[in-house]
Design a protein around this motif. Structure first.
Motif: not given
Length: 195
Positions: A80, A166, A168-171, A173-174
């Motif tokens: 991450r 989307i 940035r934090e979700r991107f 995570d994914e």
């Protein structure tokens, strides 16, 4: 003077893109005459190529230093934070990144980007080797590092250029989940699923 011209060239590429860039615009932005510019660079392509080379070198140094600092971290943190560092390095000027991605092959600067990928691939391979207990047994480490580097690089570039809705934090995570799942042991190997 060369740095001044390269700074101006980068600014013009950011503001006007490659097609809108010209030696006259670059000279004006640098505060010099076109004749002075031609003493250092023969044309727009030479300036753009030098700007892209400089950018590639800076990007490689920044990302490699960040990744190197994390080699002892647990996989979720390493993946991450390494991806976040790449996003930070790439997301300075999206229009400049677009010009780099579109013009690099034409201007012959692909070698610098390949060297960047190779360096990050070597660091990824080192991490996988050091932490091989976290990787599925059937994953050839050279293959895994090559796949991961290109997957992450491509998705990060597309994320910055496409600006999907989307966060940035979700991107992060994914893409971290995708990367980690690629490395994890499978309950049923894919080739067994289709047998």
């Amino acid at each position: 003077m060369v740095e001044r011209i390269l700074d101006a060239g980068q600014q013009v590429l950011i503001t006007h893109g490659y097609d809108g860039a010209s030696t006259n615009r670059i000279a004006e932005t640098a505060g010099i005459s076109p004749g002075s510019l031609y003493q250092y660079f023969p044309n727009k392509d030479a300036i753009a190529g030098a700007v892209i080379d400089r950018y590639s070198d800076q990007l490689a140094a920044q990302v490699a230093a960040n990744v190197t600092e994390r080699l002892t971290q647990p996989a979720p943190d390493y993946v991450r934070e390494s991806i976040a560092a790449l996003l930070d390095a790439l997301d300075v000027h999206p229009e400049f990144l677009r010009a780099v991605m579109e013009q690099t092959p034409r201007l012959g600067g692909a070698g610098k980007l390949l060297a960047f990928e190779q360096r990050i691939g070597e660091l990824t391979l080192a991490y996988l080797t050091i932490n091989n207990k976290q990787v599925r047994e059937d994953a050839p480490l050279h293959t895994a590092s090559w796949m991961l580097v290109r997957m992450v690089e491509h998705l990060c570039v597309r994320y910055i250029l496409d600006r999907p809705p989307i966060p940035r934090e979700r991107f992060l995570d994914e893409i971290t989940l995708m990367s980690l799942n690629y490395l994890r042991p499978w309950a049923t190997p894919p080739h067994d699923c289709f047998a």
